[in-house]
Motif scaffolding. Sequence first.
Motif, mmCIF file in Angstrom:
data_model
loop_
_atom_site.group_PDB
_atom_site.id
_atom_site.type_symbol
_atom_site.label_atom_id
_atom_site.label_comp_id
_atom_site.label_asym_id
_atom_site.label_seq_id
_atom_site.Cartn_x
_atom_site.Cartn_y
_atom_site.Cartn_z
ATOM 1 N N ILE A 53 -10.754 0.307 0.329
ATOM 2 C CA ILE A 53 -9.959 -0.565 -0.404
ATOM 3 C C ILE A 53 -9.204 -0.822 0.394
ATOM 4 C CG2 ILE A 53 -10.282 0.743 -3.003
ATOM 5 C CD1 ILE A 53 -8.122 2.344 -2.666
ATOM 6 N N PRO A 54 -8.011 -1.845 0.063
ATOM 7 C CA PRO A 54 -6.360 -2.456 0.490
ATOM 8 C C PRO A 54 -5.624 -1.067 0.291
ATOM 9 C CG PRO A 54 -7.334 -3.901 -0.592
ATOM 10 C CD PRO A 54 -8.611 -2.794 -1.657
ATOM 11 N N LEU A 56 -5.385 7.015 -4.386
ATOM 12 C CA LEU A 56 -4.756 6.292 -3.411
ATOM 13 C C LEU A 56 -3.028 6.696 -4.198
ATOM 14 C CD1 LEU A 56 -4.242 5.741 -0.555
ATOM 15 C CD2 LEU A 56 -4.397 3.796 -1.547
ATOM 16 N N ILE A 64 -5.307 13.022 0.552
ATOM 17 C CA ILE A 64 -6.160 11.626 0.045
ATOM 18 C C ILE A 64 -7.726 12.294 1.188
ATOM 19 C CG2 ILE A 64 -4.843 10.564 1.797
ATOM 20 C CD1 ILE A 64 -6.178 9.350 -1.516
ATOM 21 N N SER A 69 -1.909 10.063 -4.811
ATOM 22 C CA SER A 69 -1.234 10.720 -3.977
ATOM 23 C C SER A 69 -0.242 9.833 -3.325
ATOM 24 C CB SER A 69 -2.410 10.439 -2.948
ATOM 25 O OG SER A 69 -2.788 10.317 -2.078
ATOM 26 N N ASP A 70 -0.177 8.737 -3.001
ATOM 27 C CA ASP A 70 0.802 7.405 -2.769
ATOM 28 C C ASP A 70 2.306 8.982 -3.572
ATOM 29 O OD1 ASP A 70 0.146 7.023 -0.901
ATOM 30 O OD2 ASP A 70 0.521 4.845 -2.127
ATOM 31 N N ARG A 88 2.020 -0.089 1.974
ATOM 32 C CA ARG A 88 3.032 0.306 2.559
ATOM 33 C C ARG A 88 4.208 0.522 3.057
ATOM 34 N NH1 ARG A 88 -0.203 6.387 3.345
ATOM 35 N NH2 ARG A 88 -1.327 6.568 0.952
ATOM 36 N N ALA A 97 -11.102 5.176 -6.231
ATOM 37 C CA ALA A 97 -9.955 5.169 -4.742
ATOM 38 C C ALA A 97 -8.454 4.453 -5.310
ATOM 39 C CB ALA A 97 -10.746 4.590 -3.823
ATOM 40 N N ARG A 98 -8.628 3.831 -5.558
ATOM 41 C CA ARG A 98 -7.023 2.727 -6.146
ATOM 42 C C ARG A 98 -6.200 4.415 -6.835
ATOM 43 N NH1 ARG A 98 -5.790 -2.814 -5.974
ATOM 44 N NH2 ARG A 98 -7.816 -3.387 -5.016
ATOM 45 N N LEU A 109 -11.656 4.521 2.247
ATOM 46 C CA LEU A 109 -11.427 4.216 1.224
ATOM 47 C C LEU A 109 -12.414 2.930 0.661
ATOM 48 C CD1 LEU A 109 -8.133 5.763 -0.027
ATOM 49 C CD2 LEU A 109 -9.887 6.889 0.007
ATOM 50 N N LEU A 127 -6.882 5.224 6.219
ATOM 51 C CA LEU A 127 -7.804 5.632 4.247
ATOM 52 C C LEU A 127 -8.143 4.321 3.761
ATOM 53 C CD1 LEU A 127 -3.614 6.954 3.334
ATOM 54 C CD2 LEU A 127 -5.926 7.170 3.424
#
Lengths: 446, 331
Positions: free
Chosen positions: A56-57, B279, B290, B282-283, A60, B275-276, A54, A50
Amino acid sequence: MSGAMVMAATLDTADRLVSADADFAALNTRAGGAVGASLAVPQLATIVRLARRLRIPVARSVTIADGEIDLECWVRAVPVAEGVALTMSPQRERPAWRSPLAGAAFDVAPPPGADWLWESDATLRLTRLSPDAGTRYGFDAASVLGRPLTRLFALDAGAEGALPLLEAVAARESFDRQQATIRESRRPVILAGNARRDASGEFAGFVGGAWPAGIADLPEETLSDTFATRLDAILRVPLGRIIANADSINAGAEGPIDPHYADYAADIAGAGRHLMGLVDDLADIEAIERPDFAVETETLDLTDIAQRAVGLLRVRAADGGVTIDRGDLDRPLMAVADFRRALQILVNLIGNAVRYSPRGGTVWLRLQREGDRAILIVADQGRGIAADDHERIFAKFARLDPAEPGGSGLGLYIARRLARAMGGDLTVDSAPGQGARFVLTLRAGK
Amino acid sequence: MSVDTSIAAGAIPPGAGPLFARAAAAGRRDDARLTAAVADVLLGDERLDDRTRTAVAARLAATVEGIQATIAARLGRTAPSVLPLLADAGLLRDPEMMAALIGRVGIDLLAEALATHHVPDDGRALIARLVDCGDAAIEAAARAYLLADNRRHDGDLPPPLHARLVWRVAAALVTEDADTPALVEAASREASAETAAPLETAAARLATAIGARNDEIGGLLIDALAEGHAALFVAVLAHALALEDSVVRDVVLDPDGDRLWLMLRALDLPRETIARIALTLSDADHRRDIDAFADVLDAIAAVPAETARASLAALSYPRAFRDALQALRHG
């Protein structure tokens, strides 16, 4: 592994491992991975993919099974020019009982019995207040929400200058008995708060409650009172629903199901019934340990009560291949007792005798009058009880054999307290290998 | 066994009337149940997920019963819940009211899921920053937003819908022996009562007070979403795009995010911001894919802002006009 430890690895633009420090390499190798291949732990591979796609950092919390243990790790993947840089900090071994991290970790219940509730974030800013708290306690909710907790409360030090809230923040744990004053109205309150953790396991604030000072030598007393007075609502109702639903799943009421699931449902229902029995016992203890506990007695026929108890246990006895020898249960024997409590004692005594009897064994009931006492004897052919244990079995949560299924270890404690409350007593005489004889003595009636 | 011959064949014995009436009603219920079950089975992906369904039903019941309790308290009498009565009469099948409730519940559930996944960084939380930002208008709006967020489970509807529901509850409370003028008076007071601003209104006011510049919007959207302020995310986006809140809310709640990506592009937000946001969503919502998003991210980022804005033009027309167009097309 400690919380301060960080493992690191780098991956190329096709998510293949390029380099790793010793700890990460070891973990990846144990999982079946190698340098030049994709990461062996699927959750880590997902995060890396991901972050790369994406750009981006991606961070999780991930639970990784490493050998015998489950590790909760905070994983961060940062896209870099030549691929992805991965860091991973193990937070803790995952306790076996925890549900999947997400919702459960965040969903902290407030302290029970609070007069009103508040919540704060990790920086101790108020994020939530019971809607009516402001009007009832004389402060303006709008002016304190989003502000530091100490804008609303002035914390008062207890004996020896203790400030439980600040100590809890330092230790990132729950607290109680924090004395405080509402600045605006000068009303004293007692605060308690349960620590909340975020998805990475870090301290994320408190879910707290407030009590008016004065009624508040809290929270134990409040909890206990709540427990006693609201037992039905808080335990019996949900337990009853669990049992009823598990029974109907077991019976296939909604349609046929796999026999394994039917068995699981039977287990759930059985465990639920055990808990329900325990709740009943605890409610009894709550009652009999109260200083003003009294039993209303009248003159009753003990023979009749014994017959009813036998009737209740007939099926269990038949299942266990145990005969109940009722002897002379045809002549009335008057005793001074409370009907419901006396029946409870007899069901407990005869039930125990049936449970501990070997298959094919016999349980004897005998009733007799000696002077001004009415006496009922329950004797079994079980393993018996050593003299040293004769008193111990009447203690709270007493279990002679912890491996023995069933029972909460509260029955005899309750039975003896009830017998004594009716002016009688409950004793045992027995020796190992000789079976047990429980003797219930009550005042004889006319 | 003997047969009771005292009642003629075919006659209903005395006292059994209600039994036959109930049996006949049950027959009609069977038909309704089957119709509903068939519709439910054939709904496919359009069906609400169970969590939302339960939450909407609970919110609807709480709203109706809350109104009933207030009116009953004013009249000093109690009555059994009017919820079944309103449901049977079809008075709860009100698309506008249900859309408001479903949207509100959707935003609340999204906010909860976002908060669950939130990982605070070292900086101060967004709302805490706004409450102390030094601009009196923003500070006041931020506090009002916090208060509204605090009450968000109270089930408040937008004022016109609240008033409509009040009159329906009141009508259901009319009985033969009721003092109807007193009932009307009590309902009238409840219908026009100054209720506190619902969360959407407070969020919209805060978004207006912030009046974020183009270069601030991306950061604001990311922070609002990451910290679980879904209603503020909707309001900031709606304010920036000059669209109705309810339009943006429905787009944000749609697990198929295409319209949202176009909205973000219409604000000329860069690839990284989009994108952020994707993400984070989707989390919090596992229905969102995603990986499928990553496949099209470069294409999304390449859409010119002008083109994206043009594609959203239809959403900016007044709702009544859009509803009428829709009705004519599906006529």
